[in-house]
Each structure stands twice: as structure tokens, then as C-alpha cells.
Design a protein around this motif. Structure first.
Motif, PDB file in Angstrom:
ATOM      1  N   LYS A  25      -5.040   6.920   1.207  1.00  0.00           N
ATOM      2  CA  LYS A  25      -6.413   6.394   3.246  1.00  0.00           C
ATOM      3  C   LYS A  25      -6.577   4.739   2.757  1.00  0.00           C
ATOM      4  O   LYS A  25      -6.324   4.314   1.982  1.00  0.00           O
ATOM      5  N   ASP A  26      -7.119   4.473   3.929  1.00  0.00           N
ATOM      6  CA  ASP A  26      -8.259   3.505   3.826  1.00  0.00           C
ATOM      7  C   ASP A  26      -6.966   2.606   3.727  1.00  0.00           C
ATOM      8  O   ASP A  26      -7.403   1.515   2.602  1.00  0.00           O
ATOM      9  N   LYS A  27      -6.082   1.923   3.951  1.00  0.00           N
ATOM     10  CA  LYS A  27      -5.750   0.657   3.856  1.00  0.00           C
ATOM     11  C   LYS A  27      -6.142  -0.516   4.288  1.00  0.00           C
ATOM     12  O   LYS A  27      -6.756  -0.144   5.130  1.00  0.00           O
ATOM     13  N   TRP A  55       0.685  -1.262   0.238  1.00  0.00           N
ATOM     14  CA  TRP A  55      -0.329  -0.384  -0.154  1.00  0.00           C
ATOM     15  C   TRP A  55       1.061   1.296  -0.163  1.00  0.00           C
ATOM     16  O   TRP A  55       1.749   1.183   0.929  1.00  0.00           O
ATOM     17  N   SER A  56       0.645   2.311  -0.951  1.00  0.00           N
ATOM     18  CA  SER A  56       1.488   3.603  -1.050  1.00  0.00           C
ATOM     19  C   SER A  56       0.692   4.239  -0.012  1.00  0.00           C
ATOM     20  O   SER A  56      -0.081   4.746   0.692  1.00  0.00           O
ATOM     21  N   SER A  89       0.564  -4.436   3.807  1.00  0.00           N
ATOM     22  CA  SER A  89       1.012  -3.854   4.554  1.00  0.00           C
ATOM     23  C   SER A  89       2.141  -2.606   3.810  1.00  0.00           C
ATOM     24  O   SER A  89       1.237  -2.610   2.638  1.00  0.00           O
ATOM     25  N   TYR A  90       2.020  -1.276   4.571  1.00  0.00           N
ATOM     26  CA  TYR A  90       2.747  -0.285   3.601  1.00  0.00           C
ATOM     27  C   TYR A  90       3.912  -0.388   2.804  1.00  0.00           C
ATOM     28  O   TYR A  90       4.795  -1.325   2.913  1.00  0.00           O
TER      29      TYR A  90
END
Length: 257
Positions: free
Chosen positions: A93-95, A88-89, A100-101
Motif C-alpha cells: 500500500k501507500d505507493k 512498487w510491488s 511505478s508499479y
């Protein structure tokens, strides 16, 4: 007077040669797509898989409907992404809880929408419609989070360039992967540790993932690079198939067939 003019021209050329992967301003996915007329859409069925599908969409105006375009006669093509799947970038928002980031060196491709500001290539064949970086032995992409040049493509031959990195990708060595490619404006603030050097390029193999880029067959990347135009503000969109319906309406994406 001649010396002054020469210095001025050299300064301009030096500035153009020092190419940053970021854009001047940071736009939301909605903002990027609202102003775009060309889109590469990458969908990934499994979060931790590197197999993906890529489609090319175009439209006549920013107010028009996205139309599926063929890629050298194909409505979609196989592609590969990061060897460990998606991340996830940090700018989104709203991961989802199961993702994971994006981090430096995680072998994952960032989810989101990103501008495609420039083309590049090892062969010295300037792009007819896009700004073009000729990759040579001095061209590196810096992946050292502690460097002032982090997440930038730079030319080492530039005078007064502070080479403060301990790690950088020697782009000319990536043959044939970097014969032709596109810069992806991911992490435009160049924030340390959040990922760097994300491109669209030729794959090493259809059975091998990348370090975080999107890759495909040589004929497909050649076709795409030759058809994208700066004036159309091309955008790369990467989404897991399972999350697509959460973003298609919000971002103004076409329905998947």
C-alpha cells in the motif's frame, strides 16, 4: 504392488520437481519479518539506478534484535538490481507518487519484503540447509503471462505438463549467473503481468543491471547461499534509501548505520 509403489514414488518426485516460485500462503512484510531470523537488506539510493548495497542481518530469535553480520568479512557489499531501477510491488500500500508499479518486462526490481524459500544452481551441489533445485537443460522459468505456469520454475521433462507458454527463460543457459542463486517469492499469486522469475544470483558485471533480480559478485552469492537456512525463514527486503525511514519502524527493520 511393486508397480503401484513405483508409480507413487514417481508422482512424489514429479511433484517435487515441479517447483513454484510462490509460497503456500501470502504474508505481509511485517508477518514475514516477524517470523524470520535471517534477512538480506538491499537499499537503493536512486529510484532509477541499478546500483545497490546489500547487508546481511541475523538474530538469535524472532524476538531478538537484528544484528549486522559480515558477508565474507564485509559489513556490506555492492549489488546491482533491475537495469531500470525500482518498481512498487502491487501487494504494498501507500505507493509513492514518483514510483511505478511492477510490470512484466519493465526491467525493474520490486520493492518489498519477500521470502527466500529455495536455493538453486547449475552445478549439482545440493544445499545443506535449504531446499535445492538442480538447474539442467529442462529447467525453465515461465514469463508468459498467459500461461498456467506463469512465474513458476518448471521441469519440462515432467509427464503431462501442459507446455502452454510462448516465452520462458532457459535457466541452464544463464552461465555463470545461475551457478548459484536463491528463489525470491515475488508475486506469489502468480498474477498475470505483475512480474515473474525474480531471483538473487551472480551478476554479469558490476556495471550492468538485471532484468529485475538482485545480483552480486560470485564469491558473495556463494557465501550467502551457503549460509542461509530454511529453519531461519530468510527474507529479502528491497527499499529505496529515501523511503527507508517510512518502513523501518513499521516492518521492524534495523536502523541503517
Amino acid at each position: 504392488m511393486k508397480a503401484s509403489k513405483s508409480q507413487f514414488l514417481f508422482s512424489i518426485l514429479s511433484f517435487l520437481t515441479l517447483v513454484c516460485t510462490s509460497t503456500n500462503s501470502i504474508a505481509s512484510p511485517q508477518g514475514l519479518l516477524e517470523n524470520s531470523r535471517q534477512m538480506l537488506l538491499v537499499t537503493v539510493p536512486q529510484l532509477n539506478d541499478y546500483h545497490a548495497t546489500l547487508r546481511l542481518y541475523q538474530r538469535a530469535s524472532v524476538n531478538g534484535r537484528w544484528q549486522l553480520s559480515s558477508i565474507d568479512g564485509q559489513q556490506s557489499i555492492p549489488a546491482v538490481i533491475g537495469k531500470n531501477g525500482l518498481a512498487w510491488s502491487a501487494s504494498l500500500k501507500d505507493k509513492p507518487t514518483n514510483m511505478s508499479y511492477k510490470k512484466e518486462g519493465d526491467g525493474r526490481t520490486p520493492v518489498g519484503a519477500f521470502a527466500l524459500p529455495e536455493a538453486f544452481g547449475i552445478s549439482n551441489s545440493p544445499h545443506p540447509f535449504m531446499p535445492y533445485i538442480h538447474v539442467d537443460s529442462n529447467t525453465v522459468c515461465v514469463d508468459d503471462s498467459n500461461s498456467n505456469s506463469y512465474n513458476k520454475v518448471v521441469n519440462k521433462s515432467l509427464p503431462n505438463l501442459r507446455q502452454d507458454w510462448s516465452s520462458a527463460e532457459q535457466m541452464a543457459d544463464a552461465v555463470p549467473m545461475y551457478n548459484a542463486g536463491l528463489i525470491v517469492s515475488y508475486n506469489p499469486k502468480n498474477e498475470a503481468g505483475k512480474g515473474s522469475c525474480i531471483f538473487v544470483h551472480q551478476w554479469r558485471s558490476p556495471n550492468a543491471g538485471t532484468a529485475g533480480c538482485t545480483a552480486m559478485d560470485s564469491k558473495d552469492i556463494t557465501y550467502l547461499v551457503s549460509h542461509l537456512k530454511k529453519v531461519d525463514k530468510p527474507v529479502l527486503v528491497v527499499l529505496p534509501t529515501g523511503e527507508y525511514s517510512s518502513f523501518d519502524s513499521k516492518w521492524g527493520l534495523p536502523a541503517l548505520s
